[in-house]
Scaffold this motif. Structure first.
Motif, PDB file in Angstrom:
ATOM      1  N   TYR A 131       6.667   8.952   5.330  1.00  0.00           N
ATOM      2  CA  TYR A 131       5.589   8.073   5.072  1.00  0.00           C
ATOM      3  C   TYR A 131       4.235   8.841   5.597  1.00  0.00           C
ATOM      4  O   TYR A 131       3.789   8.462   5.623  1.00  0.00           O
ATOM      5  CB  TYR A 131       6.112   7.611   7.278  1.00  0.00           C
TER       6      TYR A 131
ATOM      7  N   ARG B  96      -1.795  10.337   2.174  1.00  0.00           N
ATOM      8  CA  ARG B  96      -2.337   9.807   0.507  1.00  0.00           C
ATOM      9  C   ARG B  96      -3.273   8.595   0.924  1.00  0.00           C
ATOM     10  O   ARG B  96      -4.554   8.682   0.248  1.00  0.00           O
ATOM     11  CB  ARG B  96      -0.940   8.993  -0.328  1.00  0.00           C
ATOM     12  N   ASP B  97      -3.093   7.687   1.278  1.00  0.00           N
ATOM     13  CA  ASP B  97      -4.088   6.396   1.846  1.00  0.00           C
ATOM     14  C   ASP B  97      -5.460   7.373   2.505  1.00  0.00           C
ATOM     15  O   ASP B  97      -6.368   6.433   2.410  1.00  0.00           O
ATOM     16  CB  ASP B  97      -3.479   5.072   2.462  1.00  0.00           C
ATOM     17  N   SER B  98      -4.927   7.864   3.574  1.00  0.00           N
ATOM     18  CA  SER B  98      -6.029   8.866   4.678  1.00  0.00           C
ATOM     19  C   SER B  98      -7.670   9.190   3.305  1.00  0.00           C
ATOM     20  O   SER B  98      -8.702   9.203   3.750  1.00  0.00           O
ATOM     21  CB  SER B  98      -5.943   9.408   5.513  1.00  0.00           C
TER      22      SER B  98
ATOM     23  N   GLY C 268       2.790   8.912   2.453  1.00  0.00           N
ATOM     24  CA  GLY C 268       2.234   7.325   1.510  1.00  0.00           C
ATOM     25  C   GLY C 268       0.725   7.888   2.449  1.00  0.00           C
ATOM     26  O   GLY C 268      -0.359   7.270   1.927  1.00  0.00           O
ATOM     27  N   TRP C 269       0.732   7.571   4.481  1.00  0.00           N
ATOM     28  CA  TRP C 269      -0.631   8.095   5.336  1.00  0.00           C
ATOM     29  C   TRP C 269      -1.599   8.517   4.746  1.00  0.00           C
ATOM     30  O   TRP C 269      -2.224   8.392   4.594  1.00  0.00           O
ATOM     31  CB  TRP C 269       0.502   8.585   6.308  1.00  0.00           C
TER      32      TRP C 269
ATOM     33  N   SER D 218       1.122  -1.020   0.158  1.00  0.00           N
ATOM     34  CA  SER D 218       0.090  -0.342   0.295  1.00  0.00           C
ATOM     35  C   SER D 218       0.689   1.887   0.065  1.00  0.00           C
ATOM     36  O   SER D 218       2.236   1.029   0.469  1.00  0.00           O
ATOM     37  CB  SER D 218      -0.687  -0.335   1.077  1.00  0.00           C
ATOM     38  N   GLU D 219       0.281   3.017   0.141  1.00  0.00           N
ATOM     39  CA  GLU D 219       0.968   3.688  -0.425  1.00  0.00           C
ATOM     40  C   GLU D 219       1.471   3.964   1.757  1.00  0.00           C
ATOM     41  O   GLU D 219       2.898   4.531   1.466  1.00  0.00           O
ATOM     42  CB  GLU D 219      -0.221   5.044  -0.376  1.00  0.00           C
ATOM     43  N   THR D 220       1.412   4.090   2.107  1.00  0.00           N
ATOM     44  CA  THR D 220       1.223   3.670   3.243  1.00  0.00           C
ATOM     45  C   THR D 220       3.015   2.724   3.754  1.00  0.00           C
ATOM     46  O   THR D 220       3.321   3.492   4.275  1.00  0.00           O
ATOM     47  CB  THR D 220       0.381   3.954   4.570  1.00  0.00           C
TER      48      THR D 220
ATOM     49  N   PHE E  62       6.014   3.825   4.695  1.00  0.00           N
ATOM     50  CA  PHE E  62       6.709   3.434   5.848  1.00  0.00           C
ATOM     51  C   PHE E  62       8.125   2.757   5.512  1.00  0.00           C
ATOM     52  O   PHE E  62       9.192   3.465   5.558  1.00  0.00           O
ATOM     53  CB  PHE E  62       6.202   2.380   6.589  1.00  0.00           C
TER      54      PHE E  62
END
Length: 423
Positions: A372, A378-380, A375-376, A49-51, A55
């Motif tokens: 990080y 982007r997923d959120s 990515g977080w 995933s993006e997260t 990470f």
């Protein structure tokens, strides 16, 4: 302040040590960031995933951060050629092994090990340059060396994009070929480093005795004046905070530029060439920055980078994104040699090596947090906008801190010049 040695001496030193240092740092940086292109297909193949990608991109810097201070102390003990050469062989092996990861746990482990192997390299080179140049001449050599950062991205981006086209060759994915082909040069150059680098000016057979004496006199004349208590600690803390913010923006740009361009309509191959343009512009701005010793330009450069990211966040179109990345690269690339010239001018000797490692270690935390968070977020939020605004905010705060620092340094320099005047 005593004038530095004649320019021919410094030009001779630069010609002798900088080209090879640039080459090996380009290899180091490419091995650090090539996951930005590998991710275009690897994330899908390994169900990352993006997260997790953000990470994994940033976790490199956690181990990198923890081992920097002991690594710099080992460089002072073992010498540059043996220590840096050994590190290159180790990380080359790790990068090639990354071609065979099978999921997130093994991928994250490979990145952690790479952080350990590279931990002593960049701060070690910054420390190494303090052996060869007094503070007054250091901006130029640092800028030339750090040109390898945007040049690496400008040259490496299309190469990485084309290697991805080898997908299914000999039954392997394109991203596997990328790690194998870009990890091998570090091993060969690591062995060569043992025979090419010179540890100190005193051991340089290509410097005459008079040149060594002149360099030693210049270095002694420009030793930083001792300071006590908080006056020694505060500059390191301030430099650390600034480099944390700079690193958040820099690695947010590097690790997510290909993915943001792809999300806004660019093909993987076009992404490689657009990245070349972005970092080519950054390289030009860094070269121009090498021709100035003006520490007071730092706030403006941080603001330029901030505006670049803000434009990308505010107008989510491919043309504006390309322009915004070029603007951000200009500010980020031009600011870093000036920053390091200022930071390395505060200390010397082993204290200088430890201070450089501390600043770079805190910057490594920023290099973890930036990707990080991107990515977080982007997923959120299912968009890159929030992450881009976060990076713009970091750089705006950095502009404020370096503005305070530039004023303080200018005032201290004026006081020092008055103190040196004869009564």
């Amino acid at each position: 302040m005593t004038n530095p040695a004649p320019n021919p001496l410094y030009s001779k030193i630069i010609r002798r040590i900088v080209p090879y240092i640039m080459l090996i740092y380009m290899v180091a940086f490419l091995d650090r960031v090539n996951i930005s292109f590998a991710a275009l297909t690897m994330n899908r193949d390994l169900h990352i995933s993006e997260t997790i990608y953000g990470f994994s991109a940033g976790v490199f810097f956690l181990s990198y951060c923890l081992f920097q201070v002991p690594a710099n102390l080992l460089l002072a003990r073992l010498g540059a050629r043996r220590w840096l050469g050994t590190l290159m062989v180790l990380w080359g092996i790790d990068v090639m092994a990354t071609a065979f990861v099978v999921g997130a746990p093994s991928y994250i482990s490979a990145r952690l090990l790479l952080g350990i192997a590279e931990s002593g390299f960049y701060p070690g080179i910054i420390f190494y340059f303090t052996f060869w140049m007094p503070p007054s001449a250091r901006t130029r050599i640092l800028a030339l060396f750090l040109l390898s950062l945007p040049l690496c991205n400008a040259i490496g981006s299309p190469i990485s994009a084309h290697i991805l086209l080898m997908d299914r060759t000999l039954g392997m994915h394109g991203w596997q070929w990328l790690f194998l082909m870009e990890g091998a040069p570090a091993i060969f150059l690591g062995v060569a480093t043992w025979f090419i680098l010179t540890d100190t000016p005193q051991s340089a057979t290509w410097l005459s005795a008079s040149e060594k004496n002149q360099l030693a006199a210049d270095m002694h004349a420009q030793l930083p004046k001792a300071a006590a208590g908080t006056r020694r600690i505060l500059p390191v803390l301030r430099d650390s905070a600034v480099y944390f913010l700079w690193s958040s923006g820099n690695y947010g740009l590097i690790f997510f530029l290909p993915k943001i361009l792809a999300a806004r309509g660019a093909s993987p191959l076009a992404t490689g060439w657009w990245a070349t343009l972005t970092f080519g512009v950054g390289a030009l701005s860094m070269y121009l920055a090498s021709r100035t010793r003006g520490f007071r330009s730092l706030p403006l450069l941080f603001l330029v980078a901030c505006l670049g990211f803000a434009a990308i966040a505010f107008v989510p179109s491919l043309p504006i994104t390309l322009v915004g990345f070029c603007v951000a690269a200009c500010g980020l690339m031009a600011s870093v040699p000036i920053f390091w010239s200022l930071s390395t001018s505060r200390f010397s000797g082993k204290a200088g090596g430890a201070a450089i490692a501390i600043v770079n270690s805190v910057g490594a935390v920023g290099a973890f947090c930036g990707p990080y968070a991107m990515g977080w977020l982007r997923d959120s939020t299912h968009a890159y906008t929030a992450g881009l605004w976060a990076i713009a905010a970091c750089l705006a705060i950095g502009a404020l801190l370096v503005s305070i620092d530039a004023r303080t340094s200018h005032r201290n320099q004026q006081q020092g010049e008055l103190a040196d005047e004869p009564a």
